[in-house]
Design a protein around this motif. Structure first.
Motif, PDB file in Angstrom:
ATOM      1  N   THR A   8     -17.838  14.144  -7.116  1.00 18.93           N
ATOM      2  CA  THR A   8     -17.845  13.599  -5.772  1.00 18.93           C
ATOM      3  C   THR A   8     -16.502  12.903  -5.550  1.00 18.93           C
ATOM      4  OG1 THR A   8     -18.889  11.547  -6.517  1.00 18.93           O
ATOM      5  CG2 THR A   8     -20.345  13.304  -5.710  1.00 18.93           C
ATOM      6  N   TRP A   9     -16.204  12.612  -4.310  1.00 19.05           N
ATOM      7  CA  TRP A   9     -14.842  12.219  -3.965  1.00 19.05           C
ATOM      8  C   TRP A   9     -14.794  10.896  -3.205  1.00 19.05           C
ATOM      9  CZ3 TRP A   9     -10.760  15.182  -5.617  1.00 19.05           C
ATOM     10  CH2 TRP A   9     -11.087  16.444  -6.117  1.00 19.05           C
ATOM     11  N   SER A  10     -13.790  10.117  -3.538  1.00 21.81           N
ATOM     12  CA  SER A  10     -13.356   8.994  -2.710  1.00 21.81           C
ATOM     13  C   SER A  10     -12.214   9.516  -1.839  1.00 21.81           C
ATOM     14  CB  SER A  10     -12.846   7.829  -3.569  1.00 21.81           C
ATOM     15  OG  SER A  10     -13.847   7.344  -4.431  1.00 21.81           O
ATOM     16  N   VAL A  11     -12.400   9.505  -0.540  1.00 20.59           N
ATOM     17  CA  VAL A  11     -11.386  10.023   0.372  1.00 20.59           C
ATOM     18  C   VAL A  11     -10.618   8.854   0.981  1.00 20.59           C
ATOM     19  CG1 VAL A  11     -10.942  11.350   2.471  1.00 20.59           C
ATOM     20  CG2 VAL A  11     -12.698  12.111   0.858  1.00 20.59           C
ATOM     21  N   LEU A  12      -9.312   8.865   0.789  1.00 20.34           N
ATOM     22  CA  LEU A  12      -8.420   7.816   1.281  1.00 20.34           C
ATOM     23  C   LEU A  12      -7.771   8.264   2.580  1.00 20.34           C
ATOM     24  CD1 LEU A  12      -6.524   7.176  -2.073  1.00 20.34           C
ATOM     25  CD2 LEU A  12      -8.713   6.182  -1.353  1.00 20.34           C
ATOM     26  N   ILE A  13      -7.851   7.430   3.598  1.00 20.61           N
ATOM     27  CA  ILE A  13      -7.256   7.760   4.893  1.00 20.61           C
ATOM     28  C   ILE A  13      -6.373   6.596   5.324  1.00 20.61           C
ATOM     29  CG2 ILE A  13      -7.706   8.313   7.308  1.00 20.61           C
ATOM     30  CD1 ILE A  13     -10.325   9.580   6.474  1.00 20.61           C
ATOM     31  N   VAL A  57     -15.474   6.840   2.113  1.00 21.85           N
ATOM     32  CA  VAL A  57     -14.183   6.907   2.799  1.00 21.85           C
ATOM     33  C   VAL A  57     -13.533   5.531   2.721  1.00 21.85           C
ATOM     34  CG1 VAL A  57     -13.012   7.253   5.004  1.00 21.85           C
ATOM     35  CG2 VAL A  57     -14.941   8.716   4.376  1.00 21.85           C
ATOM     36  N   VAL A  58     -12.319   5.490   2.229  1.00 21.00           N
ATOM     37  CA  VAL A  58     -11.555   4.248   2.137  1.00 21.00           C
ATOM     38  C   VAL A  58     -10.381   4.353   3.112  1.00 21.00           C
ATOM     39  CG1 VAL A  58     -10.230   2.708   0.651  1.00 21.00           C
ATOM     40  CG2 VAL A  58     -12.211   3.941  -0.280  1.00 21.00           C
ATOM     41  N   VAL A  59     -10.384   3.513   4.118  1.00 22.82           N
ATOM     42  CA  VAL A  59      -9.291   3.461   5.090  1.00 22.82           C
ATOM     43  C   VAL A  59      -8.348   2.345   4.682  1.00 22.82           C
ATOM     44  CG1 VAL A  59      -8.698   2.871   7.473  1.00 22.82           C
ATOM     45  CG2 VAL A  59     -10.591   4.449   7.000  1.00 22.82           C
ATOM     46  N   ILE A  60      -7.064   2.674   4.624  1.00 21.38           N
ATOM     47  CA  ILE A  60      -6.044   1.675   4.298  1.00 21.38           C
ATOM     48  C   ILE A  60      -5.290   1.370   5.585  1.00 21.38           C
ATOM     49  CG2 ILE A  60      -4.094   1.091   2.820  1.00 21.38           C
ATOM     50  CD1 ILE A  60      -6.020   4.156   1.902  1.00 21.38           C
ATOM     51  N   THR A  61      -5.440   0.169   6.085  1.00 23.13           N
ATOM     52  CA  THR A  61      -4.790  -0.181   7.345  1.00 23.13           C
ATOM     53  C   THR A  61      -4.615  -1.684   7.470  1.00 23.13           C
ATOM     54  OG1 THR A  61      -4.830   0.144   9.748  1.00 23.13           O
ATOM     55  CG2 THR A  61      -6.929  -0.367   8.703  1.00 23.13           C
ATOM     56  N   ASP A  62      -3.590  -2.072   8.211  1.00 20.13           N
ATOM     57  CA  ASP A  62      -3.388  -3.465   8.579  1.00 20.13           C
ATOM     58  C   ASP A  62      -3.703  -3.703  10.054  1.00 20.13           C
ATOM     59  OD1 ASP A  62      -2.705  -4.666   6.182  1.00 20.13           O
ATOM     60  OD2 ASP A  62      -0.561  -4.307   6.418  1.00 20.13           O
ATOM     61  N   ASP A  63      -4.186  -2.670  10.740  1.00 20.55           N
ATOM     62  CA  ASP A  63      -4.503  -2.818  12.155  1.00 20.55           C
ATOM     63  C   ASP A  63      -5.936  -3.323  12.304  1.00 20.55           C
ATOM     64  OD1 ASP A  63      -3.298  -1.662  15.010  1.00 20.55           O
ATOM     65  OD2 ASP A  63      -5.496  -1.817  14.937  1.00 20.55           O
ATOM     66  N   GLN A  64      -6.097  -4.485  12.908  1.00 17.17           N
ATOM     67  CA  GLN A  64      -7.416  -5.099  13.005  1.00 17.17           C
ATOM     68  C   GLN A  64      -8.356  -4.281  13.883  1.00 17.17           C
ATOM     69  OE1 GLN A  64      -7.384  -9.157  14.374  1.00 17.17           O
ATOM     70  NE2 GLN A  64      -9.563  -9.469  13.960  1.00 17.17           N
ATOM     71  N   GLY A  99     -10.788   1.564  -9.525  1.00 13.32           N
ATOM     72  CA  GLY A  99     -11.352   0.386 -10.165  1.00 13.32           C
ATOM     73  C   GLY A  99     -12.842   0.236  -9.930  1.00 13.32           C
ATOM     74  N   ARG A 100     -13.338   0.868  -8.895  1.00 12.55           N
ATOM     75  CA  ARG A 100     -14.747   0.727  -8.548  1.00 12.55           C
ATOM     76  C   ARG A 100     -15.571   1.983  -8.841  1.00 12.55           C
ATOM     77  NH1 ARG A 100     -11.467  -2.347  -6.098  1.00 12.55           N
ATOM     78  NH2 ARG A 100     -12.033  -4.409  -5.305  1.00 12.55           N
ATOM     79  N   TRP A 101     -14.973   3.129  -8.689  1.00 14.94           N
ATOM     80  CA  TRP A 101     -15.690   4.390  -8.887  1.00 14.94           C
ATOM     81  C   TRP A 101     -14.847   5.332  -9.757  1.00 14.94           C
ATOM     82  CZ3 TRP A 101     -14.448   2.621  -3.831  1.00 14.94           C
ATOM     83  CH2 TRP A 101     -15.435   1.810  -3.270  1.00 14.94           C
ATOM     84  N   PRO A 102     -14.650   4.994 -11.012  1.00 10.80           N
ATOM     85  CA  PRO A 102     -13.714   5.746 -11.857  1.00 10.80           C
ATOM     86  C   PRO A 102     -14.137   7.177 -12.123  1.00 10.80           C
ATOM     87  CG  PRO A 102     -14.970   4.160 -13.158  1.00 10.80           C
ATOM     88  CD  PRO A 102     -15.259   3.849 -11.729  1.00 10.80           C
ATOM     89  N   GLY A 103     -15.381   7.515 -11.917  1.00 14.77           N
ATOM     90  CA  GLY A 103     -15.814   8.888 -12.175  1.00 14.77           C
ATOM     91  C   GLY A 103     -15.622   9.838 -11.025  1.00 14.77           C
ATOM     92  N   SER A 104     -15.126   9.346  -9.894  1.00  8.15           N
ATOM     93  CA  SER A 104     -14.936  10.188  -8.719  1.00  8.15           C
ATOM     94  C   SER A 104     -13.536  10.779  -8.673  1.00  8.15           C
ATOM     95  CB  SER A 104     -15.172   9.377  -7.434  1.00  8.15           C
ATOM     96  OG  SER A 104     -16.519   9.022  -7.287  1.00  8.15           O
ATOM     97  N   GLY A 105     -13.415  11.904  -7.974  1.00  5.86           N
ATOM     98  CA  GLY A 105     -12.102  12.416  -7.633  1.00  5.86           C
ATOM     99  C   GLY A 105     -11.514  11.592  -6.499  1.00  5.86           C
TER     100      GLY A 105
END
Length: 220
Positions: A8-13, A57-64, A99-105
Protein backbone atom coordinates in the motif's frame (compact mmCIF):
# COMPACT_ATOMS: atom_id res chain seq x y z
CA UNK A 1 11.00 -7.35 -8.08
CA UNK A 2 8.38 -7.05 -5.37
CA UNK A 3 5.04 -8.73 -4.69
CA UNK A 4 2.87 -5.83 -5.76
CA UNK A 5 -0.24 -7.32 -4.18
CA UNK A 6 1.15 -6.58 -0.72
CA UNK A 7 2.10 -2.92 -1.11
CA UNK A 8 0.00 0.00 0.00
CA UNK A 9 1.14 3.54 -0.61
CA UNK A 10 1.64 6.84 1.14
CA UNK A 11 1.01 9.42 -1.57
CA UNK A 12 2.77 12.77 -1.15
CA UNK A 13 1.26 15.83 -2.80
CA UNK A 14 3.13 19.14 -2.55
CA UNK A 15 0.97 22.26 -2.79
CA UNK A 16 2.52 25.68 -3.27
CA UNK A 17 1.32 28.76 -1.46
CA UNK A 18 -1.73 29.53 -3.59
CA UNK A 19 -0.78 33.13 -4.35
CA UNK A 20 2.42 31.84 -5.98
CA UNK A 21 0.96 28.83 -7.79
CA UNK A 22 0.20 28.40 -11.48
CA UNK A 23 1.91 31.53 -12.77
CA UNK A 24 1.42 30.45 -16.39
CA UNK A 25 -2.33 30.42 -15.82
CA UNK A 26 -2.37 34.02 -14.55
CA UNK A 27 -3.47 35.43 -17.90
CA UNK A 28 -6.44 33.09 -17.99
CA UNK A 29 -7.48 33.09 -14.36
CA UNK A 30 -6.61 36.65 -13.29
CA UNK A 31 -7.51 37.25 -9.64
CA UNK A 32 -8.95 33.72 -9.42
CA UNK A 33 -5.58 32.08 -9.93
CA UNK A 34 -5.29 30.85 -6.34
CA UNK A 35 -8.87 29.59 -6.46
CA UNK A 36 -8.08 27.61 -9.59
CA UNK A 37 -4.88 26.16 -8.11
CA UNK A 38 -6.81 25.00 -5.06
CA UNK A 39 -9.56 23.46 -7.19
CA UNK A 40 -6.96 21.47 -9.15
CA UNK A 41 -5.42 20.22 -5.90
CA UNK A 42 -8.81 19.32 -4.42
CA UNK A 43 -9.70 17.20 -7.44
CA UNK A 44 -6.30 15.52 -7.34
CA UNK A 45 -6.60 14.67 -3.65
CA UNK A 46 -10.17 13.44 -4.07
CA UNK A 47 -9.15 11.05 -6.84
CA UNK A 48 -6.16 9.74 -4.86
CA UNK A 49 -8.27 9.12 -1.77
CA UNK A 50 -10.61 7.03 -3.91
CA UNK A 51 -7.81 4.69 -4.99
CA UNK A 52 -7.77 1.34 -3.22
CA UNK A 53 -3.99 1.03 -3.34
CA UNK A 54 -3.54 4.26 -1.40
CA UNK A 55 -3.40 4.03 2.39
CA UNK A 56 -3.06 7.77 3.00
CA UNK A 57 -2.48 11.13 1.32
CA UNK A 58 0.11 13.48 2.81
CA UNK A 59 -0.10 17.07 1.59
CA UNK A 60 2.97 19.22 2.14
CA UNK A 61 2.02 22.88 2.18
CA UNK A 62 2.48 26.15 4.01
CA UNK A 63 -0.77 27.59 2.65
CA UNK A 64 -3.35 27.75 5.42
CA UNK A 65 -6.37 27.90 3.11
CA UNK A 66 -5.17 24.94 1.07
CA UNK A 67 -4.28 23.00 4.21
CA UNK A 68 -7.73 23.43 5.72
CA UNK A 69 -9.52 22.53 2.48
CA UNK A 70 -7.42 19.46 1.75
CA UNK A 71 -7.56 18.22 5.34
CA UNK A 72 -11.34 18.45 5.12
CA UNK A 73 -11.21 16.06 2.17
CA UNK A 74 -9.25 13.54 4.23
CA UNK A 75 -5.60 14.38 3.56
CA UNK A 76 -2.96 14.59 6.28
CA UNK A 77 -1.34 18.02 6.09
CA UNK A 78 2.24 18.73 7.14
CA UNK A 79 4.07 22.06 6.86
CA UNK A 80 6.82 22.56 4.32
CA UNK A 81 9.54 22.92 6.93
CA UNK A 82 12.53 22.96 4.52
CA UNK A 83 10.99 25.74 2.39
CA UNK A 84 13.60 24.90 -0.24
CA UNK A 85 11.57 23.94 -3.28
CA UNK A 86 9.53 21.02 -4.54
CA UNK A 87 11.97 18.15 -4.10
CA UNK A 88 12.99 19.22 -0.61
CA UNK A 89 9.30 19.37 0.34
CA UNK A 90 8.80 15.88 -1.01
CA UNK A 91 11.78 14.49 0.88
CA UNK A 92 10.41 16.06 4.04
CA UNK A 93 7.01 14.47 3.41
CA UNK A 94 8.66 11.12 2.71
CA UNK A 95 10.56 11.26 6.01
CA UNK A 96 7.32 12.04 7.82
CA UNK A 97 5.57 9.07 6.17
CA UNK A 98 8.48 6.66 6.62
CA UNK A 99 8.65 7.40 10.32
CA UNK A 100 5.02 6.46 10.77
CA UNK A 101 4.29 3.84 8.12
CA UNK A 102 7.64 2.23 7.24
CA UNK A 103 6.07 -0.73 5.47
CA UNK A 104 4.35 1.37 2.82
CA UNK A 105 5.60 2.48 -0.55
CA UNK A 106 6.10 6.20 -1.11
CA UNK A 107 4.66 7.98 -4.12
CA UNK A 108 5.08 11.63 -5.10
CA UNK A 109 2.27 13.02 -7.20
CA UNK A 110 1.69 16.35 -8.91
CA UNK A 111 -1.05 18.47 -7.34
CA UNK A 112 -2.53 19.57 -10.67
CA UNK A 113 -4.18 16.46 -12.11
CA UNK A 114 -7.87 17.44 -12.18
CA UNK A 115 -8.81 14.73 -14.71
CA UNK A 116 -7.24 11.92 -12.68
CA UNK A 117 -9.39 8.87 -11.94
CA UNK A 118 -8.75 6.53 -8.99
CA UNK A 119 -8.46 3.50 -11.27
CA UNK A 120 -5.74 5.15 -13.35
CA UNK A 121 -3.61 5.79 -10.30
CA UNK A 122 -4.27 2.27 -9.05
CA UNK A 123 -3.06 0.81 -12.34
CA UNK A 124 0.14 2.83 -12.15
CA UNK A 125 0.81 1.98 -8.51
CA UNK A 126 0.32 -1.74 -9.13
CA UNK A 127 2.84 -1.54 -11.95
CA UNK A 128 5.22 0.57 -9.88
CA UNK A 129 5.22 -1.99 -7.08
CA UNK A 130 7.26 -4.35 -9.26
CA UNK A 131 10.27 -1.99 -9.16
CA UNK A 132 12.34 -0.25 -6.48
CA UNK A 133 11.64 3.13 -8.09
CA UNK A 134 9.44 4.07 -11.03
CA UNK A 135 7.77 7.06 -12.65
CA UNK A 136 5.09 8.16 -15.11
CA UNK A 137 5.92 10.84 -17.65
CA UNK A 138 3.58 13.74 -18.28
CA UNK A 139 1.63 14.19 -21.50
CA UNK A 140 4.24 16.58 -22.89
CA UNK A 141 6.87 13.86 -22.56
CA UNK A 142 9.60 15.74 -20.70
CA UNK A 143 8.17 16.01 -17.20
CA UNK A 144 6.94 13.62 -14.52
CA UNK A 145 3.58 13.40 -12.76
CA UNK A 146 4.21 10.35 -10.54
CA UNK A 147 7.41 9.07 -8.92
CA UNK A 148 7.44 6.04 -6.64
CA UNK A 149 9.79 4.24 -4.27
CA UNK A 150 8.89 0.87 -2.84
CA UNK A 151 9.33 -0.01 0.84
CA UNK A 152 13.00 0.26 1.75
CA UNK A 153 14.03 1.87 -1.55
CA UNK A 154 15.79 5.24 -1.56
CA UNK A 155 13.38 8.06 -2.34
CA UNK A 156 15.10 10.51 -4.69
CA UNK A 157 12.55 12.76 -6.42
CA UNK A 158 13.91 14.89 -9.26
CA UNK A 159 10.95 17.00 -10.30
CA UNK A 160 11.41 20.16 -12.32
CA UNK A 161 12.68 20.81 -15.84
CA UNK A 162 13.47 17.63 -17.80
CA UNK A 163 12.46 15.46 -14.84
CA UNK A 164 11.64 12.51 -17.07
CA UNK A 165 15.28 12.24 -18.13
CA UNK A 166 16.56 12.87 -14.63
CA UNK A 167 14.36 10.23 -13.03
CA UNK A 168 15.42 7.73 -15.68
CA UNK A 169 19.08 8.63 -15.20
CA UNK A 170 18.63 8.01 -11.49
CA UNK A 171 17.58 4.43 -12.16
CA UNK A 172 13.80 4.74 -11.94
CA UNK A 173 11.80 2.63 -14.40
CA UNK A 174 9.45 4.51 -16.71
CA UNK A 175 5.96 3.03 -16.62
CA UNK A 176 4.44 3.08 -20.09
CA UNK A 177 0.80 2.19 -19.58
CA UNK A 178 -2.38 2.44 -21.62
CA UNK A 179 -5.50 4.08 -20.31
CA UNK A 180 -4.05 6.62 -17.84
CA UNK A 181 -4.58 9.96 -19.64
CA UNK A 182 -5.71 11.79 -16.51
CA UNK A 183 -2.58 10.73 -14.64
CA UNK A 184 -0.40 12.21 -17.36
CA UNK A 185 -2.32 15.46 -17.89
CA UNK A 186 -0.97 17.98 -15.44
CA UNK A 187 -2.14 21.57 -15.85
CA UNK A 188 0.34 24.42 -16.22
CA UNK A 189 -1.07 26.37 -19.18
CA UNK A 190 -4.48 27.24 -20.65
CA UNK A 191 -3.87 24.59 -23.32
CA UNK A 192 -3.26 22.01 -20.59
CA UNK A 193 -6.51 23.02 -18.89
CA UNK A 194 -8.40 22.56 -22.15
CA UNK A 195 -6.80 19.15 -22.55
CA UNK A 196 -7.81 18.14 -19.05
CA UNK A 197 -11.33 19.45 -19.61
CA UNK A 198 -11.61 17.26 -22.71
CA UNK A 199 -10.82 14.24 -20.51
CA UNK A 200 -13.36 15.31 -17.89
CA UNK A 201 -12.53 17.46 -14.90
CA UNK A 202 -13.30 16.70 -11.29
CA UNK A 203 -16.13 18.51 -9.49
CA UNK A 204 -13.98 21.22 -7.93
CA UNK A 205 -12.30 22.31 -11.16
CA UNK A 206 -15.05 21.76 -13.70
CA UNK A 207 -17.31 24.78 -13.07
CA UNK A 208 -14.47 27.26 -12.60
CA UNK A 209 -12.55 25.99 -15.63
CA UNK A 210 -15.68 26.14 -17.77
CA UNK A 211 -16.22 29.77 -16.78
CA UNK A 212 -12.60 30.79 -17.33
CA UNK A 213 -12.26 29.02 -20.66
CA UNK A 214 -15.59 30.35 -21.92
CA UNK A 215 -14.50 33.92 -21.20
CA UNK A 216 -10.97 33.52 -22.56
CA UNK A 217 -10.13 35.21 -25.87
CA UNK A 218 -9.86 32.82 -28.77
CA UNK A 219 -6.40 31.31 -29.00
CA UNK A 220 -5.65 31.71 -25.27
Amino acid sequence: MTDNALITWSVLIPVKVLAQAKSRLAGLSGPRRGELALALACDTVTAVLGCGEVARVVVITDDQVAGVALAALGALVVPDEPRDGLNAALRHGAAYAAGRWPGSGTAALSADLPALRPGQLGRALRAAAAWPTAFVADAAGDGTTLYTAGPGAAFRPAFGLASRARHAAGGAVELVLEGIPGLRRDVDTPSDLRGAAALGLGPHSAPLAAELLRCAPRGR
